[in-house]
Design a protein around this motif. Structure first.
Motif, mmCIF file in Angstrom:
data_model
loop_
_atom_site.group_PDB
_atom_site.id
_atom_site.type_symbol
_atom_site.label_atom_id
_atom_site.label_comp_id
_atom_site.label_asym_id
_atom_site.label_seq_id
_atom_site.Cartn_x
_atom_site.Cartn_y
_atom_site.Cartn_z
ATOM 1 N N UNK A 138 0.839 -1.203 0.000
ATOM 2 C CA UNK A 138 0.000 0.000 0.000
ATOM 3 C C UNK A 138 0.874 1.254 0.000
ATOM 4 N N UNK A 139 0.249 2.363 -0.305
ATOM 5 C CA UNK A 139 0.937 3.656 -0.251
ATOM 6 C C UNK A 139 0.234 4.528 0.794
ATOM 7 N N UNK A 140 0.637 4.366 2.064
ATOM 8 C CA UNK A 140 -0.092 5.057 3.141
ATOM 9 C C UNK A 140 0.394 6.479 3.435
ATOM 10 N N UNK A 141 -0.557 7.276 3.907
ATOM 11 C CA UNK A 141 -0.255 8.609 4.423
ATOM 12 C C UNK A 141 -0.747 8.646 5.869
ATOM 13 N N UNK A 142 0.097 9.154 6.760
ATOM 14 C CA UNK A 142 -0.322 9.322 8.156
ATOM 15 C C UNK A 142 -0.759 10.760 8.371
ATOM 16 N N UNK A 143 -1.833 10.945 9.126
ATOM 17 C CA UNK A 143 -2.331 12.303 9.362
ATOM 18 C C UNK A 143 -2.378 12.588 10.863
ATOM 19 N N UNK A 144 -1.728 13.684 11.264
ATOM 20 C CA UNK A 144 -1.657 14.032 12.682
ATOM 21 C C UNK A 144 -2.883 14.850 13.096
ATOM 22 N N UNK A 145 -3.914 14.150 13.551
ATOM 23 C CA UNK A 145 -5.122 14.838 14.026
ATOM 24 C C UNK A 145 -5.169 14.916 15.548
ATOM 25 N N UNK A 146 -4.122 14.429 16.206
ATOM 26 C CA UNK A 146 -4.064 14.565 17.664
ATOM 27 C C UNK A 146 -3.391 15.905 17.969
ATOM 28 N N UNK A 147 -4.208 16.959 17.963
ATOM 29 C CA UNK A 147 -3.635 18.292 18.167
ATOM 30 C C UNK A 147 -3.767 18.726 19.627
ATOM 31 N N UNK A 148 -4.186 17.807 20.485
ATOM 32 C CA UNK A 148 -4.340 18.129 21.903
ATOM 33 C C UNK A 148 -3.045 17.875 22.670
ATOM 34 N N UNK A 149 -2.502 16.698 22.464
ATOM 35 C CA UNK A 149 -1.266 16.350 23.178
ATOM 36 C C UNK A 149 -0.090 16.993 22.424
ATOM 37 N N UNK A 150 0.618 17.894 23.079
ATOM 38 C CA UNK A 150 1.641 18.683 22.392
ATOM 39 C C UNK A 150 2.685 17.845 21.639
ATOM 40 N N UNK A 151 3.126 16.761 22.254
ATOM 41 C CA UNK A 151 4.212 16.014 21.627
ATOM 42 C C UNK A 151 3.744 15.011 20.573
ATOM 43 N N UNK A 152 2.425 14.881 20.437
ATOM 44 C CA UNK A 152 1.906 13.807 19.577
ATOM 45 C C UNK A 152 2.305 13.977 18.111
ATOM 46 N N UNK A 153 2.261 15.221 17.638
ATOM 47 C CA UNK A 153 2.578 15.453 16.226
ATOM 48 C C UNK A 153 4.038 15.106 15.955
ATOM 49 N N UNK A 154 4.895 15.597 16.852
ATOM 50 C CA UNK A 154 6.331 15.315 16.706
ATOM 51 C C UNK A 154 6.599 13.824 16.741
ATOM 52 N N UNK A 155 5.926 13.165 17.670
ATOM 53 C CA UNK A 155 6.105 11.714 17.811
ATOM 54 C C UNK A 155 5.724 10.995 16.515
ATOM 55 N N UNK A 156 4.619 11.418 15.933
ATOM 56 C CA UNK A 156 4.169 10.782 14.692
ATOM 57 C C UNK A 156 5.152 11.080 13.558
ATOM 58 N N UNK A 157 5.670 12.316 13.548
ATOM 59 C CA UNK A 157 6.630 12.673 12.506
ATOM 60 C C UNK A 157 7.899 11.830 12.607
ATOM 61 N N UNK A 158 8.373 11.664 13.834
ATOM 62 C CA UNK A 158 9.579 10.859 14.042
ATOM 63 C C UNK A 158 9.344 9.416 13.585
ATOM 64 N N UNK A 159 8.184 8.888 13.966
ATOM 65 C CA UNK A 159 7.856 7.515 13.568
ATOM 66 C C UNK A 159 7.746 7.424 12.046
#
Ligand code: GDP
Length: 297
Positions: A131-152
């Protein structure tokens, strides 16, 4: 590791049976009592245990186990079948759209492993399912969540779509869909916000995102370590969102197994994936029969 004491007690219960040629009704009742106790001690829901024992008993008597050549093994086989049944019998896979973009909405309480699972599943889809997946950071509540997803995302070479914490999750989701269409992605995974507890605000936000993206799958992460609480959490999310599958995380931990054995038969939501560690490859598609093998040792 999960299930250690359950496995230990189950094999103890069977020991007295498998050694014997003939089996009396008393042997069988003693064994069933032991199995019942071991399930209750593993924190399996009381009603689930009661029905389980009734079914094993009915099958065992129905199949004339008592007069069989190797009655002990037959009973063990029946228990195995019934545990597999409790776990959902068949493997349930992600339903991909025949054409167009398949969307998955990842939901769950904070700390259950939702963000990690989003990346693990994207990785599995990319590596094993082409597959050709895209991850979307919709957890905008927890401050570190976006960064964590980006790193992953970087570590598995999967793009992460984000508009930062200033943009509302719903707007991020809307723009992500457009972005996925314009850039040829076939699968989009939305990592949504979690909270420590289920509350109306969380559910309202998730319902809005659901209405917008109309996901093909809504996967709920539940932490195996939280035992029977899994059932309550899963039921609440399911009532509000109609969850299509569960991701059972932290199965590498010291869980007793109660939640895992109860959740399917109470909520009727299938377990689709299991998390087996913190590393990105520590994820498996869930196989009920293999899990039953593991539980019975
Ligand atoms: P979220 O708040 O639900 O998004 O949870 P995270 O994805 O941030 O995970 C919370 C913590 O659990 C992190 O430290 C993860 O590394 C850890 N974690 C996630 N899945 C697993 C798993 O299957 N096994 C173990 N041992 N740890 C896990």
């Amino acid at each position: 590791m999960a299930f250690e004491s359950l496995t230990e007690r189950m094999s103890q219960a069977f020991k007295n049976l498998t050694g014997q040629g003939k089996l009396t009704e008393k042997n069988m009742n003693d064994m069933l009592k032991e199995v019942r106790m071991s399930l209750l001690e593993a924190d399996v829901n009381y009603t689930v245990v009661k029905d389980f024992i009734a079914r094993v008993k009915e099958k065992a008597l129905g199949e004339e186990v008592l007069s069989a050549l190797n009655p002990g093994q037959m009973v063990v086989k029946i228990v195995h079948e019934e545990i597999t049944e409790l776990l959902g019998s068949e493997e349930v896979e992600v339903h991909y759209k025949k054409s167009g973009i398949t969307t998955l909405m990842m939901v769950g309480l904070q700390g259950t492993g939702k963000t990690t699972a989003s990346a693990k599943i994207a990785n599995l889809m990319k590596k094993k399912q082409g597959r050709r997946p895209l991850l979307v950071a919709c957890d905008v509540v927890r401050p570190a969540a976006i960064e964590q997803l980006q790193t992953l995302g970087e570590s598995i070479d999967v793009e992460v779509f984000t508009l930062g914490v200033e943009t509302k999750a719903l707007e991020t989701a809307r723009q992500a869909m457009r972005y996925a269409q314009e850039n040829g992605y076939d699968t989009v995974l939305f990592d949504t916000a979690g909270r420590l507890h289920i509350d109306e605000e969380l559910m309202a936000e998730l319902s809005d995102i659901k209405a917008l993206i109309q996901p093909d799958e809504i996967l709920l992460t539940v932490d195996a370590m939280t035992g029977q609480d899994i059932v309550n959490v899963a039921q609440s999310f399911h009532d509000q969102l109609s969850v299509t599958g569960l991701v059972l995380t932290k199965l590498d931990g010291d869980s007793r197994g109660g939640g895992i054995l109860s959740v399917r038969s109470i909520t009727h939501v299938p377990v689709m994936f299991v998390g087996l560690g913190e590393k990105i490859d520590d994820l498996d598609v869930f196989h009920p029969s293999r899990m039953a093998d593991r539980i019975l040792g």
